[in-house]
Design a protein around this motif. Sequence first.
Motif, PDB file in Angstrom:
ATOM      1  N   ALA A  78       0.791  -1.231   0.000  1.00 49.26           N
ATOM      2  CA  ALA A  78       0.000   0.000   0.000  1.00 49.26           C
ATOM      3  C   ALA A  78       0.822   1.279   0.000  1.00 49.26           C
ATOM      4  O   ALA A  78       0.279   2.361   0.212  1.00 49.26           O
ATOM      5  N   ASN A  79       2.119   1.187  -0.245  1.00 49.07           N
ATOM      6  CA  ASN A  79       2.932   2.403  -0.204  1.00 49.07           C
ATOM      7  C   ASN A  79       2.861   3.209  -1.499  1.00 49.07           C
ATOM      8  O   ASN A  79       3.385   4.317  -1.582  1.00 49.07           O
ATOM      9  N   LYS A  80       2.166   2.667  -2.531  1.00 50.46           N
ATOM     10  CA  LYS A  80       2.015   3.408  -3.779  1.00 50.46           C
ATOM     11  C   LYS A  80       0.811   2.900  -4.559  1.00 50.46           C
ATOM     12  O   LYS A  80       0.197   1.895  -4.197  1.00 50.46           O
ATOM     13  N   SER A  81       0.483   3.626  -5.592  1.00 47.98           N
ATOM     14  CA  SER A  81      -0.490   3.203  -6.590  1.00 47.98           C
ATOM     15  C   SER A  81      -1.872   2.882  -6.003  1.00 47.98           C
ATOM     16  O   SER A  81      -2.384   3.607  -5.171  1.00 47.98           O
ATOM     17  N   ILE A  82      -2.468   1.775  -6.461  1.00 51.46           N
ATOM     18  CA  ILE A  82      -3.848   1.453  -6.098  1.00 51.46           C
ATOM     19  C   ILE A  82      -3.993   1.208  -4.603  1.00 51.46           C
ATOM     20  O   ILE A  82      -4.957   1.648  -3.978  1.00 51.46           O
ATOM     21  N   GLY A  83      -3.028   0.514  -4.001  1.00 48.62           N
ATOM     22  CA  GLY A  83      -3.092   0.265  -2.571  1.00 48.62           C
ATOM     23  C   GLY A  83      -3.047   1.546  -1.761  1.00 48.62           C
ATOM     24  O   GLY A  83      -3.773   1.705  -0.773  1.00 48.62           O
ATOM     25  N   TYR A  85      -3.725   0.552   8.474  1.00 48.56           N
ATOM     26  CA  TYR A  85      -2.370   0.027   8.628  1.00 48.56           C
ATOM     27  C   TYR A  85      -1.842  -0.206   7.222  1.00 48.56           C
ATOM     28  O   TYR A  85      -2.339  -1.068   6.486  1.00 48.56           O
ATOM     29  N   LEU A  86      -0.869   0.583   6.852  1.00 48.46           N
ATOM     30  CA  LEU A  86      -0.367   0.648   5.491  1.00 48.46           C
ATOM     31  C   LEU A  86       0.806  -0.307   5.325  1.00 48.46           C
ATOM     32  O   LEU A  86       1.899  -0.061   5.804  1.00 48.46           O
ATOM     33  N   GLY A  87       0.543  -1.445   4.697  1.00 47.00           N
ATOM     34  CA  GLY A  87       1.561  -2.470   4.548  1.00 47.00           C
ATOM     35  C   GLY A  87       2.546  -2.155   3.441  1.00 47.00           C
ATOM     36  O   GLY A  87       2.169  -1.733   2.351  1.00 47.00           O
ATOM     37  N   SER A  88       3.832  -2.374   3.736  1.00 46.74           N
ATOM     38  CA  SER A  88       4.882  -2.115   2.752  1.00 46.74           C
ATOM     39  C   SER A  88       6.068  -3.017   3.047  1.00 46.74           C
ATOM     40  O   SER A  88       6.394  -3.264   4.210  1.00 46.74           O
ATOM     41  N   ARG A  89       6.727  -3.524   2.001  1.00 49.80           N
ATOM     42  CA  ARG A  89       7.925  -4.346   2.202  1.00 49.80           C
ATOM     43  C   ARG A  89       9.064  -3.527   2.775  1.00 49.80           C
ATOM     44  O   ARG A  89       9.871  -4.021   3.555  1.00 49.80           O
ATOM     45  N   ASP A  90       9.139  -2.265   2.351  1.00 49.66           N
ATOM     46  CA  ASP A  90      10.239  -1.382   2.730  1.00 49.66           C
ATOM     47  C   ASP A  90       9.773  -0.394   3.803  1.00 49.66           C
ATOM     48  O   ASP A  90       8.808   0.340   3.594  1.00 49.66           O
ATOM     49  N   GLN A  91      10.457  -0.388   4.934  1.00 45.47           N
ATOM     50  CA  GLN A  91      10.045   0.458   6.047  1.00 45.47           C
ATOM     51  C   GLN A  91      10.060   1.940   5.684  1.00 45.47           C
ATOM     52  O   GLN A  91       9.120   2.678   6.012  1.00 45.47           O
ATOM     53  N   GLN A  92      11.108   2.378   4.992  1.00 49.63           N
ATOM     54  CA  GLN A  92      11.208   3.796   4.647  1.00 49.63           C
ATOM     55  C   GLN A  92      10.109   4.220   3.670  1.00 49.63           C
ATOM     56  O   GLN A  92       9.514   5.288   3.823  1.00 49.63           O
ATOM     57  N   LYS A 140       7.191   6.895   4.451  1.00 48.32           N
ATOM     58  CA  LYS A 140       7.012   8.047   3.569  1.00 48.32           C
ATOM     59  C   LYS A 140       5.567   8.141   3.093  1.00 48.32           C
ATOM     60  O   LYS A 140       4.983   9.238   3.068  1.00 48.32           O
ATOM     61  N   ALA A 141       4.991   6.996   2.729  1.00 44.98           N
ATOM     62  CA  ALA A 141       3.603   6.997   2.263  1.00 44.98           C
ATOM     63  C   ALA A 141       2.662   7.425   3.380  1.00 44.98           C
ATOM     64  O   ALA A 141       1.731   8.223   3.165  1.00 44.98           O
TER      65      ALA A 141
END
Length: 245
Positions: free
Chosen positions: A9-14, A29-36, A40-41
């Motif tokens: 969910a850190n970009k695009s449709i998510g 809760y915004l899931g992302s593989r990359d913590q940074q 940022k998102a």
Amino acid sequence: MKTVLITGANKSIGYEAARQLLQKGYYVYLGSRDQQKGQKAADQLKAEGFANVEPIVIDVTSSDSIKAARETLGQKTDILDVLINNAGISGGLPQPAIGTDIAMFRQVFDTNFFGLIETTQAFMDLLKQSAEPRIVNVTSGLGSLTLHSDPAWKYYQVKTACYGPSKSALNAYTIVLAYELRDTPFKVNAVDPGYTATDFNHHSGPGTVPDAAARLVKAATFGPDGPTGQFFSDDNAPDTGISPW
């Protein structure tokens, strides 16, 4: 306040789905593989005035990461109302049935299918605490076996040996999961966001990210009488919104 976890969910449709659910009063809760990237998102959404959002590190291809995400979320809430399994990869093109390396098949299925299953199982206990739990599995029209067998279908010639089958498998899992949960308050559906202009397809799709995200949000917010065990695709079924499997 209802809670939702969105993978990828850190970009695009998510990311846009996160924004739209924040607008509806959800805690995201915004899931992302990359913590940074996740932070940022989340910071970008907070800068827009949305306070109820925070990042969760989750790599759906890593059992350890999924377990850690579940532990982290469990320290923040006892209830998860919505899980949107949005994380996915295309595997690149072309993808011929003869010639595509088996490693690519495994990579695509690890993310789009096995990762989705493991994530769903990991958060099931929190979802069961919700009065109206919702699971949205983000699929693709390219996962429809019926349409892929129809020469008249507008995307008939778009054949992907890894990506499409991974979504077909996702659809099959959705049917089984919805059936198992049929006598509970759960609503479990597969949703095709449509052929959308994103990084995923080098911005080649005609659809918009807000419209695509709205399709996910609609399924995430179904009421008690809403459908379950369906394959929604406005792109492939503009009249009914329900795609053939």
